[in-house]
Motif scaffolding. Structure first.
Motif, PDB file in Angstrom:
ATOM      1  N   LEU A 156       0.872  -1.164   0.000  1.00 51.59           N
ATOM      2  CA  LEU A 156       0.000   0.000   0.000  1.00 51.59           C
ATOM      3  C   LEU A 156       0.910   1.214   0.000  1.00 51.59           C
ATOM      4  N   ILE A 157       0.842   2.006  -1.080  1.00 50.77           N
ATOM      5  CA  ILE A 157       1.786   3.111  -1.258  1.00 50.77           C
ATOM      6  C   ILE A 157       1.023   4.408  -1.525  1.00 50.77           C
ATOM      7  N   PRO A 158       1.674   5.563  -1.362  1.00 52.87           N
ATOM      8  CA  PRO A 158       1.027   6.830  -1.722  1.00 52.87           C
ATOM      9  C   PRO A 158       0.745   6.852  -3.230  1.00 52.87           C
ATOM     10  N   GLU A 159      -0.360   7.456  -3.605  1.00 50.68           N
ATOM     11  CA  GLU A 159      -0.766   7.487  -5.010  1.00 50.68           C
ATOM     12  C   GLU A 159       0.285   8.172  -5.893  1.00 50.68           C
ATOM     13  N   ASP A 160       1.007   9.152  -5.366  1.00 53.05           N
ATOM     14  CA  ASP A 160       1.986   9.870  -6.182  1.00 53.05           C
ATOM     15  C   ASP A 160       3.212   9.021  -6.539  1.00 53.05           C
ATOM     16  N   ALA A 161       3.386   7.874  -5.903  1.00 52.86           N
ATOM     17  CA  ALA A 161       4.527   7.002  -6.195  1.00 52.86           C
ATOM     18  C   ALA A 161       4.182   5.890  -7.180  1.00 52.86           C
ATOM     19  N   ALA A 162       2.915   5.774  -7.549  1.00 54.59           N
ATOM     20  CA  ALA A 162       2.435   4.610  -8.285  1.00 54.59           C
ATOM     21  C   ALA A 162       3.125   4.383  -9.636  1.00 54.59           C
ATOM     22  N   ASP A 163       3.567   5.422 -10.311  1.00 56.01           N
ATOM     23  CA  ASP A 163       4.151   5.241 -11.645  1.00 56.01           C
ATOM     24  C   ASP A 163       5.665   5.050 -11.639  1.00 56.01           C
ATOM     25  N   ALA A 164       6.298   5.148 -10.509  1.00 56.59           N
ATOM     26  CA  ALA A 164       7.761   5.157 -10.484  1.00 56.59           C
ATOM     27  C   ALA A 164       8.356   4.104  -9.559  1.00 56.59           C
ATOM     28  N   VAL A 165       7.685   2.967  -9.362  1.00 57.86           N
ATOM     29  CA  VAL A 165       8.178   1.979  -8.404  1.00 57.86           C
ATOM     30  C   VAL A 165       8.769   0.755  -9.089  1.00 57.86           C
ATOM     31  N   VAL A 166       9.700   0.123  -8.386  1.00 57.03           N
ATOM     32  CA  VAL A 166      10.327  -1.122  -8.818  1.00 57.03           C
ATOM     33  C   VAL A 166      10.434  -2.037  -7.601  1.00 57.03           C
ATOM     34  N   ILE A 167      10.608  -3.321  -7.851  1.00 59.85           N
ATOM     35  CA  ILE A 167      10.874  -4.261  -6.763  1.00 59.85           C
ATOM     36  C   ILE A 167      12.376  -4.272  -6.501  1.00 59.85           C
ATOM     37  N   GLU A 168      12.744  -4.097  -5.246  1.00 61.33           N
ATOM     38  CA  GLU A 168      14.150  -4.196  -4.860  1.00 61.33           C
ATOM     39  C   GLU A 168      14.350  -5.534  -4.163  1.00 61.33           C
ATOM     40  N   ALA A 169      15.295  -6.319  -4.654  1.00 62.38           N
ATOM     41  CA  ALA A 169      15.586  -7.627  -4.062  1.00 62.38           C
ATOM     42  C   ALA A 169      17.077  -7.720  -3.772  1.00 62.38           C
ATOM     43  N   PHE A 170      17.397  -8.294  -2.608  1.00 66.22           N
ATOM     44  CA  PHE A 170      18.802  -8.482  -2.246  1.00 66.22           C
ATOM     45  C   PHE A 170      18.914  -9.594  -1.222  1.00 66.22           C
ATOM     46  N   THR A 171      20.117 -10.134  -1.111  1.00 67.52           N
ATOM     47  CA  THR A 171      20.430 -11.104  -0.071  1.00 67.52           C
ATOM     48  C   THR A 171      21.459 -10.459   0.858  1.00 67.52           C
ATOM     49  N   PRO A 172      21.386 -10.765   2.151  1.00 69.51           N
ATOM     50  CA  PRO A 172      22.315 -10.124   3.093  1.00 69.51           C
ATOM     51  C   PRO A 172      23.787 -10.368   2.748  1.00 69.51           C
ATOM     52  N   ASP A 173      24.105 -11.533   2.194  1.00 67.88           N
ATOM     53  CA  ASP A 173      25.507 -11.831   1.892  1.00 67.88           C
ATOM     54  C   ASP A 173      26.037 -11.066   0.683  1.00 67.88           C
ATOM     55  N   GLN A 174      25.167 -10.476  -0.139  1.00 69.48           N
ATOM     56  CA  GLN A 174      25.619  -9.724  -1.310  1.00 69.48           C
ATOM     57  C   GLN A 174      25.564  -8.212  -1.118  1.00 69.48           C
ATOM     58  N   LEU A 175      25.124  -7.739   0.063  1.00 70.65           N
ATOM     59  CA  LEU A 175      25.046  -6.294   0.274  1.00 70.65           C
ATOM     60  C   LEU A 175      26.410  -5.661   0.136  1.00 70.65           C
ATOM     61  N   PRO A 176      26.501  -4.504  -0.433  1.00 74.66           N
ATOM     62  CA  PRO A 176      25.460  -3.547  -0.797  1.00 74.66           C
ATOM     63  C   PRO A 176      24.864  -3.773  -2.193  1.00 74.66           C
ATOM     64  N   ARG A 177      25.148  -4.893  -2.828  1.00 74.35           N
ATOM     65  CA  ARG A 177      24.598  -5.187  -4.155  1.00 74.35           C
ATOM     66  C   ARG A 177      23.112  -5.527  -4.052  1.00 74.35           C
ATOM     67  N   ALA A 178      22.315  -4.949  -4.960  1.00 68.95           N
ATOM     68  CA  ALA A 178      20.875  -5.196  -4.984  1.00 68.95           C
ATOM     69  C   ALA A 178      20.390  -5.146  -6.429  1.00 68.95           C
ATOM     70  N   PHE A 179      19.163  -5.634  -6.643  1.00 71.38           N
ATOM     71  CA  PHE A 179      18.544  -5.612  -7.966  1.00 71.38           C
ATOM     72  C   PHE A 179      17.250  -4.828  -7.907  1.00 71.38           C
ATOM     73  N   HIS A 180      17.001  -4.049  -8.944  1.00 73.00           N
ATOM     74  CA  HIS A 180      15.718  -3.378  -9.124  1.00 73.00           C
ATOM     75  C   HIS A 180      15.025  -4.044 -10.300  1.00 73.00           C
ATOM     76  N   LEU A 181      13.952  -4.789  -9.987  1.00 70.11           N
ATOM     77  CA  LEU A 181      13.188  -5.479 -11.007  1.00 70.11           C
ATOM     78  C   LEU A 181      12.037  -4.581 -11.441  1.00 70.11           C
ATOM     79  N   ARG A 182      12.018  -4.224 -12.708  1.00 69.93           N
ATOM     80  CA  ARG A 182      10.932  -3.389 -13.232  1.00 69.93           C
ATOM     81  C   ARG A 182       9.657  -4.220 -13.302  1.00 69.93           C
ATOM     82  N   LEU A 183       8.543  -3.574 -13.033  1.00 64.58           N
ATOM     83  CA  LEU A 183       7.262  -4.260 -13.038  1.00 64.58           C
ATOM     84  C   LEU A 183       6.752  -4.443 -14.462  1.00 64.58           C
ATOM     85  N   SER A 184       6.009  -5.507 -14.671  1.00 68.47           N
ATOM     86  CA  SER A 184       5.484  -5.773 -16.018  1.00 68.47           C
ATOM     87  C   SER A 184       4.189  -5.040 -16.266  1.00 68.47           C
TER      88      SER A 184
END
Length: 184
Positions: A156-184
């Motif tokens: 549940l997010i603010p309406e003003d953020a709805a067009d600019a979001v991505v999924i961020e996924a990471f594992t603790p052992d790879q930090l600070p490396r992370a992935f931003h998965l664009r939504l379909s």
């Protein structure tokens, strides 16, 4: 015999001067250690993954299968009772962690990269493929299983953020490396 009386301030001046140096030095030392730990534990080296492509998380493969959004003023928003000024975001991810270690786990958040706002998922049940050759103990989140499985995360997010979001996924052992998965 006359003795000169020395005041407390004069007797304590060296101790007070040392406090002026030692207290700020202790604060700086304590904060610098925390700052280094904090910066190392925060996703900051980001790789963007296009819709349908897979992110490699410590040997596990993660991808966005589907996503949809229900703003508060839409028919879907009314059906799900989305509060005014917000949007409900649902993302279905597929995780193939068979090649990863059994201790594998990852974190998934919704991020608005331009403004550095993050949201953690709410609770939801996964029932996409019940009984289709999946073991009974398939997890409902980003953790290890022998077979690939889908899971859903909702935000549940603010309406003003709805067009600019991505999924961020990471594992603790790879930090600070992370992935931003664009939504379909």
């Amino acid at each position: 015999m006359v003795t000169e009386r020395v005041g407390w301030w004069r007797r304590s001046r060296w101790a007070l001067l040392s406090l002026l140096v030692l207290v700020p030095a202790a604060v700086v030392a304590a904060l610098s250690i925390d700052a280094v730990d904090y910066l190392g534990s925060r996703p900051s080296v980001v790789t963007t993954v296009e819709p349908g492509q897979r992110a490699d998380l410590s040997g596990a493969q993660l991808r966005v299968v589907d996503s949809w959004m229900a703003p508060w003023d839409s028919p879907a928003g009314e059906r799900y009772a989305v509060p005014e000024g917000t949007a409900l975001v649902s993302v279905t991810l597929e995780l193939d962690a068979g090649a990863a270690s059994e201790e594998f786990r990852c974190s998934v958040k919704l991020v608005e990269p331009d403004r550095d706002r993050r949201w953690t998922p709410g609770y939801t049940d996964t029932d996409y493929f019940p009984g289709r050759d999946l073991p009974d103990d398939v997890p409902t989140g980003c953790s290890w299983a022998e077979v690939p499985f889908p899971f859903e995360v909702t935000f549940l997010i603010p309406e003003d953020a709805a067009d600019a979001v991505v999924i961020e996924a990471f594992t603790p052992d790879q930090l600070p490396r992370a992935f931003h998965l664009r939504l379909s």
